[in-house]
Scaffold this motif. Sequence first.
Motif, PDB file in Angstrom:
ATOM      1  N   LEU A   1       0.898  -1.122   0.223  1.00 24.61           N
ATOM      2  CA  LEU A   1       0.236   0.189   0.206  1.00 24.61           C
ATOM      3  C   LEU A   1       0.898   1.122   0.183  1.00 24.61           C
ATOM      4  O   LEU A   1       0.509   2.554  -0.948  1.00 24.61           O
ATOM      5  CB  LEU A   1      -1.525   0.307   1.257  1.00 24.61           C
ATOM      6  N   TYR A   2       2.233   1.002   0.272  1.00 27.40           N
ATOM      7  CA  TYR A   2       2.787   2.337   0.832  1.00 27.40           C
ATOM      8  C   TYR A   2       4.069   2.546  -0.351  1.00 27.40           C
ATOM      9  O   TYR A   2       4.010   3.940  -0.419  1.00 27.40           O
ATOM     10  CB  TYR A   2       3.611   2.586   2.286  1.00 27.40           C
ATOM     11  N   SER A   3       4.436   1.504  -0.801  1.00 30.20           N
ATOM     12  CA  SER A   3       5.150   1.473  -1.849  1.00 30.20           C
ATOM     13  C   SER A   3       4.490   1.756  -3.292  1.00 30.20           C
ATOM     14  O   SER A   3       5.058   1.840  -4.991  1.00 30.20           O
ATOM     15  CB  SER A   3       5.965   0.644  -1.924  1.00 30.20           C
ATOM     16  N   TYR A   4       3.509   1.709  -2.659  1.00 35.32           N
ATOM     17  CA  TYR A   4       2.345   1.066  -4.811  1.00 35.32           C
ATOM     18  C   TYR A   4       2.476   3.179  -5.491  1.00 35.32           C
ATOM     19  O   TYR A   4       2.765   2.341  -6.706  1.00 35.32           O
ATOM     20  CB  TYR A   4       0.936   2.049  -4.971  1.00 35.32           C
TER      21      TYR A   4
ATOM     22  N   ASP B   1       5.879   4.531 -10.551  1.00 36.90           N
ATOM     23  CA  ASP B   1       6.710   4.514 -11.563  1.00 36.90           C
ATOM     24  C   ASP B   1       8.397   3.980 -12.040  1.00 36.90           C
ATOM     25  O   ASP B   1       9.101   4.490 -12.559  1.00 36.90           O
ATOM     26  CB  ASP B   1       7.665   5.575 -11.042  1.00 36.90           C
ATOM     27  N   SER B   2       8.387   2.707 -11.421  1.00 30.21           N
ATOM     28  CA  SER B   2       9.410   1.937 -12.148  1.00 30.21           C
ATOM     29  C   SER B   2       8.746   1.160 -14.107  1.00 30.21           C
ATOM     30  O   SER B   2       7.853   1.082 -13.643  1.00 30.21           O
ATOM     31  CB  SER B   2       9.573   0.433 -11.128  1.00 30.21           C
ATOM     32  N   PRO B   3       9.780   0.871 -14.736  1.00 30.15           N
ATOM     33  CA  PRO B   3       9.739   0.463 -15.613  1.00 30.15           C
ATOM     34  C   PRO B   3       9.080  -1.021 -15.779  1.00 30.15           C
ATOM     35  O   PRO B   3       8.963  -2.014 -14.172  1.00 30.15           O
ATOM     36  CB  PRO B   3      11.395  -0.093 -16.326  1.00 30.15           C
TER      37      PRO B   3
ATOM     38  N   ARG C   1       4.878   4.645   7.276  1.00 31.01           N
ATOM     39  CA  ARG C   1       4.164   5.374   7.080  1.00 31.01           C
ATOM     40  C   ARG C   1       5.037   6.960   7.241  1.00 31.01           C
ATOM     41  O   ARG C   1       4.663   8.462   7.041  1.00 31.01           O
ATOM     42  CB  ARG C   1       3.460   6.202   8.286  1.00 31.01           C
ATOM     43  N   THR C   2       6.228   7.090   8.669  1.00 29.44           N
ATOM     44  CA  THR C   2       7.211   7.721   8.377  1.00 29.44           C
ATOM     45  C   THR C   2       7.594   8.164   7.049  1.00 29.44           C
ATOM     46  O   THR C   2       8.842   9.256   7.563  1.00 29.44           O
ATOM     47  CB  THR C   2       7.511   7.734   9.846  1.00 29.44           C
ATOM     48  N   ASN C   3       8.619   7.494   6.898  1.00 33.48           N
ATOM     49  CA  ASN C   3       9.586   6.513   5.565  1.00 33.48           C
ATOM     50  C   ASN C   3       9.190   8.051   3.834  1.00 33.48           C
ATOM     51  O   ASN C   3       8.927   7.382   2.808  1.00 33.48           O
ATOM     52  CB  ASN C   3      10.328   6.167   5.198  1.00 33.48           C
ATOM     53  N   THR C   4       9.212   9.419   4.338  1.00 30.49           N
ATOM     54  CA  THR C   4       8.417  10.133   2.664  1.00 30.49           C
ATOM     55  C   THR C   4       9.402   9.887   1.925  1.00 30.49           C
ATOM     56  O   THR C   4       9.492  10.529   1.174  1.00 30.49           O
ATOM     57  CB  THR C   4       7.826  11.380   3.542  1.00 30.49           C
ATOM     58  N   TYR C   5      11.062   9.996   2.003  1.00 26.69           N
ATOM     59  CA  TYR C   5      11.409   9.797   1.650  1.00 26.69           C
ATOM     60  C   TYR C   5      11.326   8.508   0.223  1.00 26.69           C
ATOM     61  O   TYR C   5      11.943   8.240  -1.276  1.00 26.69           O
ATOM     62  CB  TYR C   5      12.674   9.109   1.937  1.00 26.69           C
ATOM     63  N   ARG C   6      11.375   7.478   0.555  1.00 22.53           N
ATOM     64  CA  ARG C   6      10.835   6.248   0.031  1.00 22.53           C
ATOM     65  C   ARG C   6       9.698   6.349  -0.733  1.00 22.53           C
ATOM     66  O   ARG C   6       9.270   5.884  -2.423  1.00 22.53           O
ATOM     67  CB  ARG C   6      11.041   4.979   0.181  1.00 22.53           C
ATOM     68  N   TYR C   7       8.650   7.556   0.223  1.00 23.01           N
ATOM     69  CA  TYR C   7       6.802   6.615  -0.193  1.00 23.01           C
ATOM     70  C   TYR C   7       5.581   7.853   0.074  1.00 23.01           C
ATOM     71  O   TYR C   7       6.413   8.503   0.914  1.00 23.01           O
ATOM     72  CB  TYR C   7       6.857   5.477   1.096  1.00 23.01           C
ATOM     73  N   SER C   8       5.107   7.687  -0.847  1.00 25.63           N
ATOM     74  CA  SER C   8       4.029   8.649  -0.641  1.00 25.63           C
ATOM     75  C   SER C   8       2.748   8.310  -0.820  1.00 25.63           C
ATOM     76  O   SER C   8       2.932   6.999  -2.292  1.00 25.63           O
ATOM     77  CB  SER C   8       4.173   9.787  -1.880  1.00 25.63           C
ATOM     78  N   LEU C   9       2.137   8.071  -1.119  1.00 25.72           N
ATOM     79  CA  LEU C   9       0.719   8.373  -1.008  1.00 25.72           C
ATOM     80  C   LEU C   9      -0.389   8.578  -2.241  1.00 25.72           C
ATOM     81  O   LEU C   9      -0.205   9.251  -3.365  1.00 25.72           O
ATOM     82  CB  LEU C   9      -0.435   7.746   0.118  1.00 25.72           C
ATOM     83  N   PRO C  10      -1.360   7.802  -2.825  1.00 26.19           N
ATOM     84  CA  PRO C  10      -1.990   7.833  -3.870  1.00 26.19           C
ATOM     85  C   PRO C  10      -2.899   9.392  -3.566  1.00 26.19           C
ATOM     86  O   PRO C  10      -3.040   8.984  -2.865  1.00 26.19           O
ATOM     87  CB  PRO C  10      -2.791   6.855  -4.375  1.00 26.19           C
ATOM     88  N   ASP C  11      -3.363   9.214  -4.859  1.00 30.96           N
ATOM     89  CA  ASP C  11      -4.461  10.987  -4.944  1.00 30.96           C
ATOM     90  C   ASP C  11      -5.840   9.946  -4.953  1.00 30.96           C
ATOM     91  O   ASP C  11      -6.007  10.575  -5.995  1.00 30.96           O
ATOM     92  CB  ASP C  11      -4.040  12.174  -5.586  1.00 30.96           C
ATOM     93  N   PHE C  12      -5.815   9.191  -4.148  1.00 33.77           N
ATOM     94  CA  PHE C  12      -7.523   8.281  -3.784  1.00 33.77           C
ATOM     95  C   PHE C  12      -8.619   9.313  -3.121  1.00 33.77           C
ATOM     96  O   PHE C  12      -9.387   8.896  -3.308  1.00 33.77           O
ATOM     97  CB  PHE C  12      -7.772   7.077  -3.746  1.00 33.77           C
ATOM     98  N   TRP C  13      -8.456   9.942  -2.508  1.00 30.50           N
ATOM     99  CA  TRP C  13      -9.286  10.937  -0.898  1.00 30.50           C
ATOM    100  C   TRP C  13      -9.618  11.868  -1.399  1.00 30.50           C
ATOM    101  O   TRP C  13      -9.347  12.706  -1.369  1.00 30.50           O
ATOM    102  CB  TRP C  13      -8.531  10.537   0.096  1.00 30.50           C
TER     103      TRP C  13
END
Length: 420
Positions: A327-330, A335-337, A408-420
């Motif tokens: 969910l967090y790495s979605y 963006d990966s090939p 949740r806190t590792n915003t360097y690696r992860y961001s959430l989709p804009d589904f809400w």
Amino acid sequence: MPAPGPLGPTAPAPQQPTPSIQQAVSAATEPVTPPAPAPAADPGLRRILGGPTGLGTSSLSLARALKPPTSDSRPAAAPDPAPEADQVLPVSSSEGPVVPGLYHHPVPEPDPARVEEVSRRIKRWAEDEVQLYPEEWEGQFDGFSVGRYMVACHPDAPSMDHLMLATRLMVAENAVDDCYCEDHGGSPVGLGGRILLAHTTLDHLHTTPEYAPAWEESLGSDAPRRAYRSAMDYFVRAATPSQSDRYRHDMARLHMGYLAEAAWAQTEYVPEVWEYLAMRQFNNFRPCPTITDTVGGYELPADLHALPKMQRAIALAGNAATIVNDLYSYTKELDSPGLHLNLPVVIAQREQLSEREAYLKAVEVHNQLMHAFEAAAAEVAAECPLPSVLRFLKGVATWVDGNHDWHRTNTYRYSLPDFW
């Protein structure tokens, strides 16, 4: 059918496990003699609690010998040294949002002094002991924030040395995943051979004198194998033989999951949702929470670890923690090939749902797994209220919560989709 809510279809209210995992394991820290375990329905559990039978074995029954531990059976760990003045790494305090609707438990802020010291030590190990990464990957290594990760997951570790056991293994596993499977030159082509040879750093090759030197030389031939070998050497020196063998078994599970995913990538097969979840039960975080007793400085005996109900609780914990990663790495994986399989992607393709609908359904799957884990753990705790069992279940639950907090806190690696 439930009425749709603001985030999409609302899952039926889950049954609340009684007692909850937090209530069931709270006795692990109480300084009182726990009651003798009630008769258990599981024949294997009855055998373990009863202990051996026969002449001269009456003193060996776990049910009779159950007393609050006055000290750890192992030598006391040395106190944590003060951090060195050089190479002190900053502690990230960035926080990202929780996936809306995700069932989780907040965790206390990890001890910043421990986070800083673990971060310093693991970077020195990566650079000086195993030459893990080239200079241009340093920012990614720092951005992984493994110090915060491991301190949040193992707050009961009695010393820095115990914390480092988990930290080295986590970094080594990530290096194998990146360099063999994914981000840094990984490929499904030929993965089986690479994974098998890397696994011999954990489960050593026993061969003839003629061929042993070539195998020994291979252990340092690339960064993932150097990391695996070093991390496992540290672990084996601290763990019991049973704990070491348990870890090897769980890593074999992990590697089998890698190979299934690679086979699907090579054939461009999108699995059914249940098939994907089967793969994720193996390609998942399970090796991490199952070492929680080693990191905590105690041991869950092998017979208790192997109980079917304990295995179910452990499997559900690993499955829930791994879907958190999906969910967090979605957005990162989109963006990966190529096509990167994760639960929302598989649900979208196999069940003909929109990306948003599939993502929200994946959240529901996670929540069901979490509730099932907590119910399963509470059942084991009620049937087998031994101190090592209660502490182990609490440690696994804490690891699951810490894993979510890191994502949740590792915003360097992860961001959430804009589904809400």
